[in-house]
Design a protein around this motif. Structure first.
Motif, PDB file in Angstrom:
ATOM      1  N   TYR A 165     -51.201  -8.825  44.175  1.00  0.00           N
ATOM      2  CA  TYR A 165     -51.244 -10.125  45.066  1.00  0.00           C
ATOM      3  C   TYR A 165     -51.166 -11.190  44.087  1.00  0.00           C
ATOM      4  CZ  TYR A 165     -53.879 -12.914  48.258  1.00  0.00           C
ATOM      5  OH  TYR A 165     -54.103 -13.934  49.240  1.00  0.00           O
ATOM      6  N   ILE A 166     -51.996 -11.298  43.094  1.00  0.00           N
ATOM      7  CA  ILE A 166     -51.804 -12.478  42.290  1.00  0.00           C
ATOM      8  C   ILE A 166     -50.474 -12.715  41.714  1.00  0.00           C
ATOM      9  CG2 ILE A 166     -53.162 -13.713  40.441  1.00  0.00           C
ATOM     10  CD1 ILE A 166     -55.628 -12.089  40.810  1.00  0.00           C
ATOM     11  N   GLN A 167     -49.946 -11.907  41.067  1.00  0.00           N
ATOM     12  CA  GLN A 167     -48.730 -11.882  40.537  1.00  0.00           C
ATOM     13  C   GLN A 167     -47.531 -12.409  41.722  1.00  0.00           C
ATOM     14  OE1 GLN A 167     -47.081  -8.034  39.413  1.00  0.00           O
ATOM     15  NE2 GLN A 167     -45.148  -8.916  38.412  1.00  0.00           N
ATOM     16  N   LYS A 168     -47.749 -11.942  42.772  1.00  0.00           N
ATOM     17  CA  LYS A 168     -46.694 -12.657  43.898  1.00  0.00           C
ATOM     18  C   LYS A 168     -47.161 -14.180  44.084  1.00  0.00           C
ATOM     19  CE  LYS A 168     -45.443  -8.155  46.166  1.00  0.00           C
ATOM     20  NZ  LYS A 168     -45.665  -7.414  47.419  1.00  0.00           N
ATOM     21  N   ASP A 169     -48.430 -14.437  44.363  1.00  0.00           N
ATOM     22  CA  ASP A 169     -48.734 -15.758  44.464  1.00  0.00           C
ATOM     23  C   ASP A 169     -47.806 -16.729  43.473  1.00  0.00           C
ATOM     24  OD1 ASP A 169     -49.691 -17.973  45.706  1.00  0.00           O
ATOM     25  OD2 ASP A 169     -51.826 -17.785  44.782  1.00  0.00           O
ATOM     26  N   PHE A 170     -48.275 -16.262  41.833  1.00  0.00           N
ATOM     27  CA  PHE A 170     -47.549 -17.045  40.898  1.00  0.00           C
ATOM     28  C   PHE A 170     -46.046 -17.062  41.038  1.00  0.00           C
ATOM     29  CE2 PHE A 170     -51.617 -17.215  39.053  1.00  0.00           C
ATOM     30  CZ  PHE A 170     -51.712 -18.346  38.446  1.00  0.00           C
ATOM     31  N   GLU A 171     -45.456 -15.863  41.487  1.00  0.00           N
ATOM     32  CA  GLU A 171     -44.076 -15.715  41.327  1.00  0.00           C
ATOM     33  C   GLU A 171     -43.459 -16.590  42.409  1.00  0.00           C
ATOM     34  OE1 GLU A 171     -43.179 -11.326  39.431  1.00  0.00           O
ATOM     35  OE2 GLU A 171     -43.616 -11.591  41.734  1.00  0.00           O
ATOM     36  N   ASN A 172     -43.984 -16.597  43.404  1.00  0.00           N
ATOM     37  CA  ASN A 172     -43.655 -17.686  44.591  1.00  0.00           C
ATOM     38  C   ASN A 172     -43.550 -19.186  44.451  1.00  0.00           C
ATOM     39  OD1 ASN A 172     -43.255 -15.345  46.386  1.00  0.00           O
ATOM     40  ND2 ASN A 172     -45.435 -15.749  47.178  1.00  0.00           N
ATOM     41  N   LEU A 173     -44.443 -19.517  43.408  1.00  0.00           N
ATOM     42  CA  LEU A 173     -44.516 -20.912  42.875  1.00  0.00           C
ATOM     43  C   LEU A 173     -43.606 -21.115  41.661  1.00  0.00           C
ATOM     44  CD1 LEU A 173     -48.437 -21.459  43.306  1.00  0.00           C
ATOM     45  CD2 LEU A 173     -46.662 -22.209  44.732  1.00  0.00           C
ATOM     46  N   ALA A 174     -43.011 -20.095  40.998  1.00  0.00           N
ATOM     47  CA  ALA A 174     -42.396 -20.485  39.853  1.00  0.00           C
ATOM     48  C   ALA A 174     -41.145 -20.882  40.169  1.00  0.00           C
ATOM     49  CB  ALA A 174     -41.995 -19.086  39.035  1.00  0.00           C
ATOM     50  N   LYS A 175     -40.546 -22.099  39.405  1.00  0.00           N
ATOM     51  CA  LYS A 175     -39.388 -22.701  39.798  1.00  0.00           C
ATOM     52  C   LYS A 175     -38.198 -22.490  38.989  1.00  0.00           C
ATOM     53  CE  LYS A 175     -41.951 -27.082  41.347  1.00  0.00           C
ATOM     54  NZ  LYS A 175     -43.190 -26.428  41.110  1.00  0.00           N
ATOM     55  N   THR A 176     -38.430 -21.632  37.989  1.00  0.00           N
ATOM     56  CA  THR A 176     -37.540 -21.181  37.032  1.00  0.00           C
ATOM     57  C   THR A 176     -37.472 -19.783  36.582  1.00  0.00           C
ATOM     58  OG1 THR A 176     -38.364 -21.833  35.098  1.00  0.00           O
ATOM     59  CG2 THR A 176     -37.260 -23.556  36.220  1.00  0.00           C
ATOM     60  N   ASN A 177     -36.528 -19.140  36.164  1.00  0.00           N
ATOM     61  CA  ASN A 177     -36.728 -17.919  35.602  1.00  0.00           C
ATOM     62  C   ASN A 177     -37.670 -17.802  34.390  1.00  0.00           C
ATOM     63  OD1 ASN A 177     -35.109 -16.452  37.402  1.00  0.00           O
ATOM     64  ND2 ASN A 177     -33.123 -16.709  36.090  1.00  0.00           N
ATOM     65  N   LYS A 178     -37.370 -18.966  33.430  1.00  0.00           N
ATOM     66  CA  LYS A 178     -38.332 -18.988  32.303  1.00  0.00           C
ATOM     67  C   LYS A 178     -39.782 -19.204  32.781  1.00  0.00           C
ATOM     68  CE  LYS A 178     -39.625 -21.883  28.302  1.00  0.00           C
ATOM     69  NZ  LYS A 178     -39.180 -23.267  27.729  1.00  0.00           N
ATOM     70  N   GLU A 179     -40.376 -19.742  34.031  1.00  0.00           N
ATOM     71  CA  GLU A 179     -41.614 -19.531  34.352  1.00  0.00           C
ATOM     72  C   GLU A 179     -41.797 -18.026  34.917  1.00  0.00           C
ATOM     73  OE1 GLU A 179     -42.387 -24.335  35.844  1.00  0.00           O
ATOM     74  OE2 GLU A 179     -42.103 -22.812  37.405  1.00  0.00           O
ATOM     75  N   ARG A 180     -40.982 -17.559  35.565  1.00  0.00           N
ATOM     76  CA  ARG A 180     -41.145 -16.110  36.305  1.00  0.00           C
ATOM     77  C   ARG A 180     -41.522 -15.302  35.102  1.00  0.00           C
ATOM     78  NH1 ARG A 180     -37.229 -17.526  39.356  1.00  0.00           N
ATOM     79  NH2 ARG A 180     -37.877 -18.236  41.416  1.00  0.00           N
ATOM     80  N   GLN A 181     -40.947 -15.365  33.903  1.00  0.00           N
ATOM     81  CA  GLN A 181     -40.856 -14.446  32.906  1.00  0.00           C
ATOM     82  C   GLN A 181     -42.229 -14.722  32.100  1.00  0.00           C
ATOM     83  OE1 GLN A 181     -37.384 -15.660  30.479  1.00  0.00           O
ATOM     84  NE2 GLN A 181     -36.108 -14.355  32.031  1.00  0.00           N
ATOM     85  N   LYS A 182     -43.017 -15.741  32.355  1.00  0.00           N
ATOM     86  CA  LYS A 182     -44.437 -15.954  31.885  1.00  0.00           C
ATOM     87  C   LYS A 182     -45.442 -15.094  32.439  1.00  0.00           C
ATOM     88  CE  LYS A 182     -43.778 -20.733  30.313  1.00  0.00           C
ATOM     89  NZ  LYS A 182     -44.251 -21.883  30.213  1.00  0.00           N
ATOM     90  N   ILE A 183     -45.301 -14.719  33.703  1.00  0.00           N
ATOM     91  CA  ILE A 183     -46.101 -14.015  34.582  1.00  0.00           C
ATOM     92  C   ILE A 183     -46.164 -12.416  34.138  1.00  0.00           C
ATOM     93  CG2 ILE A 183     -47.095 -13.424  36.691  1.00  0.00           C
ATOM     94  CD1 ILE A 183     -45.107 -15.701  37.438  1.00  0.00           C
ATOM     95  N   VAL A 184     -47.072 -11.679  33.602  1.00  0.00           N
ATOM     96  CA  VAL A 184     -47.241 -10.352  33.121  1.00  0.00           C
ATOM     97  C   VAL A 184     -48.495  -9.665  33.918  1.00  0.00           C
ATOM     98  CG1 VAL A 184     -47.361  -8.539  31.404  1.00  0.00           C
ATOM     99  CG2 VAL A 184     -46.309 -11.120  31.242  1.00  0.00           C
TER     100      VAL A 184
END
Length: 383
Positions: A165-184
């Motif tokens: 749930y928290i992962q998806k919330d952050f992924e929805n706010l990520a603006k770039t692939n670089k930001e998405r790759q920070k989420i683990v």
């Protein structure tokens, strides 16, 4: 071992909360010859202090227990702590010079979301920065984060989240692939062997032949224990007799005791306070109730699953993921009415929980302690 990575970890205290328990479990399972760790506490206090491994260097800004009252005699000390901590937060170079002795860290690690700014504002520009998100930031105890505020977390090199749930919330706010790759997504380290072993210890519980509902957690409004007591009273008034056990302490404990008295349910509700081993109470209870208003990923449910308890849980972050969309326990509406309906079903038709029990007996955890610790170590080693 040469060239140990130097790591600074920050957290408020070692009080009896879920994030603190997870952190100490993580530290206890790290190889002591691999890292050089400084653990900086705002307040040197808490039930988990004795469990910190001796090789971890513990530093602090203040000593003593948390002050939760506004008694006149406590105000000077409370004011000093607030001003002192606020000063060091505003001028972090003072903290790094006088408390941390100008030490150069390879990794700076915020063990809870509340230390976002302290780590991001570090004067050490070369250090890699990690944060561990344990809560749904949309619903926290003192502040609900906006999109813009959550986006500030992308200043970290890695963002550890504990639920889908928290992962998806952050992924929805990520603006770039670089930001998405920070989420683990990392499952919380949980020592199932230790839980099973500790559950075998004897405990003195008065048994009067009534079903026992247990709830465990820090006594904050977040945990919804007030809702649980009101539901308990309502069911008693309807002739549905049972008992409630609540294990935990916190700043709302006296308010909970007052509510218990106002409802006239002192004889059927036992407030156990904090215990470092709640697992025998799990074993003795017939049902485990999660009455929370919000969570990040309620680790206590994994403890209930480990001990194969009948579970009733409000629909908060992480619950559907943990209970396999309701395969392992009853998920109810996140409201007082939802808790009432779930508990009434348990009392009126306990046989409905036999299907959950059957699945729990054959269920294998999707992670283990070693894998969780190794996952975090890999992240540290690769930064």
């Amino acid at each position: 071992m040469k060239n140990k990575k130097k790591i600074l970890i920050r957290i408020g205290s070692m009080r009896h909360g879920g994030a603190e328990k997870v952190l100490v479990t993580f530290l206890k399972n790290l190889p002591e010859d691999k890292y050089e760790i400084d653990l900086l506490l705002n307040l040197y206090s808490g039930k988990y202090l004795p469990e910190i491994p001796s090789w971890v260097n513990v530093l602090y800004l203040n000593r003593g227990e948390m002050i939760t009252t506004n008694r006149p005699q406590d105000i000077p000390k409370k004011a000093f702590r607030v001003i002192y901590q606020g000063l060091l937060k505003r001028f972090p170079s003072l903290l790094y010079k006088f408390i941390l002795k100008n030490k150069k860290y390879d990794i700076e690690f915020a063990a809870i979301h509340g230390f976002r700014d302290e780590i991001l504002d570090s004067p050490l520009r070369s250090s890699k920065k990690i944060i561990w998100i344990h809560n749904d930031l949309r619903k926290t105890e003192f502040h609900n984060y906006t999109d813009d505020e959550i986006c500030r977390f992308f200043g970290f090199d890695k963002i550890l989240v504990i639920s889908e749930y928290i992962q998806k919330d952050f992924e929805n706010l990520a603006k770039t692939n670089k930001e998405r790759q920070k989420i683990v997504r990392i499952y919380n380290p949980l020592d199932t062997r230790d839980i099973l072993c500790k559950s075998l210890q004897p405990v003195d519980i008065e048994t009067v032949g009534l079903p026992i509902f247990l709830s465990v957690g820090t006594v904050f409004p977040q945990k919804g224990f007030d809702r649980l007591l009101k539901v308990h009273k309502r069911l008693l008034d309807e002739g549905c007799f049972h008992r409630i056990l609540i294990a935990g302490d916190g700043y709302d404990f006296e308010n909970l005791k007052k509510l218990r008295s106002e409802l006239g349910i002192e004889n059927t509700v036992e407030l156990l306070g904090f215990t470092d081993n709640p697992y025998p109470y799990f074993k003795a209870a017939d049902f485990y109730v999660l009455s929370s208003r919000y969570e990040g990923y309620p680790t206590v449910l994994f403890e209930a699953v480990t001990l194969q308890k009948n579970i009733i849980a409000t629909e908060v972050s992480g619950v559907r993921e943990m209970l396999l969309e309701g395969e392992l326990g009853l998920i109810v509406e996140n409201s007082e009415e939802g808790i009432y309906q779930g508990m009434k079903k348990a009392l009126a038709s306990p046989q409905l929980f036999e299907a959950y029990q059957s699945r729990l007996k054959n269920y294998e955890m999707p992670f283990n302690l070693d894998n969780s610790v190794k996952s975090i170590m890999n992240i540290i080693d690769e930064l």
